[in-house]
Scaffold this motif. Sequence first.
Motif, mmCIF file in Angstrom:
data_model
loop_
_atom_site.group_PDB
_atom_site.id
_atom_site.type_symbol
_atom_site.label_atom_id
_atom_site.label_comp_id
_atom_site.label_asym_id
_atom_site.label_seq_id
_atom_site.Cartn_x
_atom_site.Cartn_y
_atom_site.Cartn_z
ATOM 1 N N LEU A 252 46.732 -47.796 -82.931
ATOM 2 C CA LEU A 252 46.335 -47.005 -81.560
ATOM 3 C C LEU A 252 45.180 -47.570 -81.370
ATOM 4 C CD1 LEU A 252 48.102 -43.479 -81.792
ATOM 5 C CD2 LEU A 252 49.135 -45.760 -80.754
ATOM 6 N N ILE A 253 44.066 -47.719 -82.110
ATOM 7 C CA ILE A 253 42.560 -47.973 -81.557
ATOM 8 C C ILE A 253 42.276 -49.375 -81.753
ATOM 9 C CG2 ILE A 253 41.982 -45.788 -82.319
ATOM 10 C CD1 ILE A 253 40.511 -47.201 -84.692
ATOM 11 N N SER A 254 43.140 -50.373 -82.211
ATOM 12 C CA SER A 254 43.051 -51.493 -82.478
ATOM 13 C C SER A 254 42.826 -52.248 -80.967
ATOM 14 C CB SER A 254 44.090 -52.582 -82.904
ATOM 15 O OG SER A 254 45.310 -52.287 -82.522
ATOM 16 N N GLY A 255 43.777 -51.882 -79.957
ATOM 17 C CA GLY A 255 43.482 -52.460 -78.668
ATOM 18 C C GLY A 255 42.385 -52.224 -78.000
ATOM 19 N N VAL A 256 41.769 -50.876 -78.122
ATOM 20 C CA VAL A 256 40.768 -50.333 -77.562
ATOM 21 C C VAL A 256 39.546 -51.089 -78.198
ATOM 22 C CG1 VAL A 256 39.372 -47.993 -77.239
ATOM 23 C CG2 VAL A 256 41.926 -48.144 -77.281
ATOM 24 N N GLY B 91 40.211 -55.289 -77.272
ATOM 25 C CA GLY B 91 40.728 -55.556 -76.187
ATOM 26 C C GLY B 91 42.230 -55.975 -76.249
ATOM 27 N N ALA B 92 42.996 -56.029 -75.235
ATOM 28 C CA ALA B 92 44.587 -56.150 -75.322
ATOM 29 C C ALA B 92 45.016 -57.412 -76.273
ATOM 30 C CB ALA B 92 44.830 -56.408 -73.883
ATOM 31 N N VAL C 107 48.090 -50.778 -75.319
ATOM 32 C CA VAL C 107 47.166 -49.905 -75.174
ATOM 33 C C VAL C 107 45.878 -50.612 -74.656
ATOM 34 C CG1 VAL C 107 45.527 -48.542 -76.612
ATOM 35 C CG2 VAL C 107 48.159 -48.339 -76.718
ATOM 36 N N GLY C 108 45.604 -51.811 -75.391
ATOM 37 C CA GLY C 108 44.422 -52.476 -75.050
ATOM 38 C C GLY C 108 44.398 -53.015 -73.614
ATOM 39 N N ARG C 109 45.626 -53.392 -72.984
ATOM 40 C CA ARG C 109 45.757 -54.053 -71.666
ATOM 41 C C ARG C 109 45.418 -52.606 -70.726
ATOM 42 N NH1 ARG C 109 44.802 -57.823 -68.112
ATOM 43 N NH2 ARG C 109 46.022 -57.875 -66.467
ATOM 44 N N TYR C 110 45.858 -51.531 -70.972
ATOM 45 C CA TYR C 110 45.859 -50.468 -70.117
ATOM 46 C C TYR C 110 44.552 -49.922 -70.087
ATOM 47 C CZ TYR C 110 47.875 -46.744 -67.271
ATOM 48 O OH TYR C 110 48.232 -45.995 -66.035
ATOM 49 N N ILE C 111 43.822 -49.734 -71.285
ATOM 50 C CA ILE C 111 42.392 -49.264 -71.362
ATOM 51 C C ILE C 111 41.587 -50.146 -70.831
ATOM 52 C CG2 ILE C 111 40.502 -48.557 -72.890
ATOM 53 C CD1 ILE C 111 42.823 -46.474 -72.816
ATOM 54 N N ASP C 112 41.656 -51.553 -70.793
ATOM 55 C CA ASP C 112 41.073 -52.533 -70.378
ATOM 56 C C ASP C 112 40.683 -52.431 -68.763
ATOM 57 O OD1 ASP C 112 39.974 -53.458 -72.748
ATOM 58 O OD2 ASP C 112 40.732 -55.339 -72.689
ATOM 59 N N THR C 113 41.964 -52.071 -68.081
ATOM 60 C CA THR C 113 42.226 -52.299 -66.888
ATOM 61 C C THR C 113 42.094 -50.760 -66.019
ATOM 62 O OG1 THR C 113 44.485 -52.340 -66.989
ATOM 63 C CG2 THR C 113 43.305 -54.417 -66.981
ATOM 64 N N HIS C 114 42.154 -49.806 -66.704
ATOM 65 C CA HIS C 114 42.238 -48.388 -66.045
ATOM 66 C C HIS C 114 41.329 -47.473 -66.697
ATOM 67 C CE1 HIS C 114 46.235 -50.101 -65.295
ATOM 68 N NE2 HIS C 114 46.227 -49.232 -64.106
ATOM 69 N N PRO C 115 39.988 -47.706 -66.177
ATOM 70 C CA PRO C 115 38.851 -46.714 -66.853
ATOM 71 C C PRO C 115 39.161 -45.150 -66.668
ATOM 72 C CG PRO C 115 38.001 -48.129 -65.083
ATOM 73 C CD PRO C 115 39.376 -48.296 -64.931
ATOM 74 N N GLY D 290 43.652 -57.340 -79.979
ATOM 75 C CA GLY D 290 44.168 -55.941 -80.676
ATOM 76 C C GLY D 290 45.420 -56.333 -81.191
ATOM 77 N N GLY D 291 46.082 -57.201 -80.150
ATOM 78 C CA GLY D 291 47.640 -57.617 -80.576
ATOM 79 C C GLY D 291 47.270 -58.599 -81.711
ATOM 80 N N VAL D 292 46.501 -59.540 -81.627
ATOM 81 C CA VAL D 292 46.119 -60.512 -82.654
ATOM 82 C C VAL D 292 45.912 -59.984 -83.957
ATOM 83 C CG1 VAL D 292 44.854 -62.479 -83.273
ATOM 84 C CG2 VAL D 292 45.335 -62.433 -81.119
ATOM 85 N N SER D 293 45.266 -58.792 -84.097
ATOM 86 C CA SER D 293 44.850 -58.161 -85.315
ATOM 87 C C SER D 293 45.954 -57.695 -85.956
ATOM 88 C CB SER D 293 43.917 -56.849 -85.080
ATOM 89 O OG SER D 293 44.437 -55.737 -84.543
#
Length: 204
Positions: free
Chosen positions: A64-68, A71-72, A121-129, A75-78
């Motif tokens: 859950l926190i990897s993308g945060v 980044g999108a 998660v990463g994509r959404y958190i990156d683009t929606h403050p 995080g997916g790569v990890s």
Amino acid sequence: MMTSIAERYFTLRKRLFEWPRTQPLLNKLALSFVVAALTGVLAQLRFYLPGTPVPVTGQTFAVLISGVALGAWWGGVSQLLYIVLGIAGVPWFAGLNGGVAALFGPTGGYLVGFVVASLFVGRYIDTHPKARNFFPAVVVMLAASAIIYATGLANLWLWFSLINKQSISFVRLLQVGMLPFIPGDLFKIALAAFTIKALTPKEL
């Protein structure tokens, strides 16, 4: 004095948020490996509940926190690294296991869901403050958990049907693959949302 402390805090969390996203490629790969390793460590915090082949683990929090954290995409790569290296033999799946069998076992679908959930998660958190506040972050994490459950349950049904040659109803599938894990996942979601609230800037 208090204003100065607050300003330093806001500046620090902005730098922490931006730093992984501005690193060169090799550094991003290294950071992705570190998060993959964290996922592997938390995967060892596991125990089984009666009546299900799927263990309760701590690794969902790392997902859950990897993308945060990265980044999108990274995080997916990890999480992809976590799966690929685990399949290659790194013993960091739950129970210090590795190998391709894990992908085709009862938990394989959840592993696939990790990648998709981290990307989401990463994509959404990156683009929606605004999603970086506690309650919106909870909603995002619930959606990510739904992704993990969807892929996990689909694979679990295939595992029962094709590998174990057992028919299983949808209700029974939920009882085995989702319902017992909801309380623990709610705790991990709340912890992840609190982390997001505390450590992410609230502006682009």
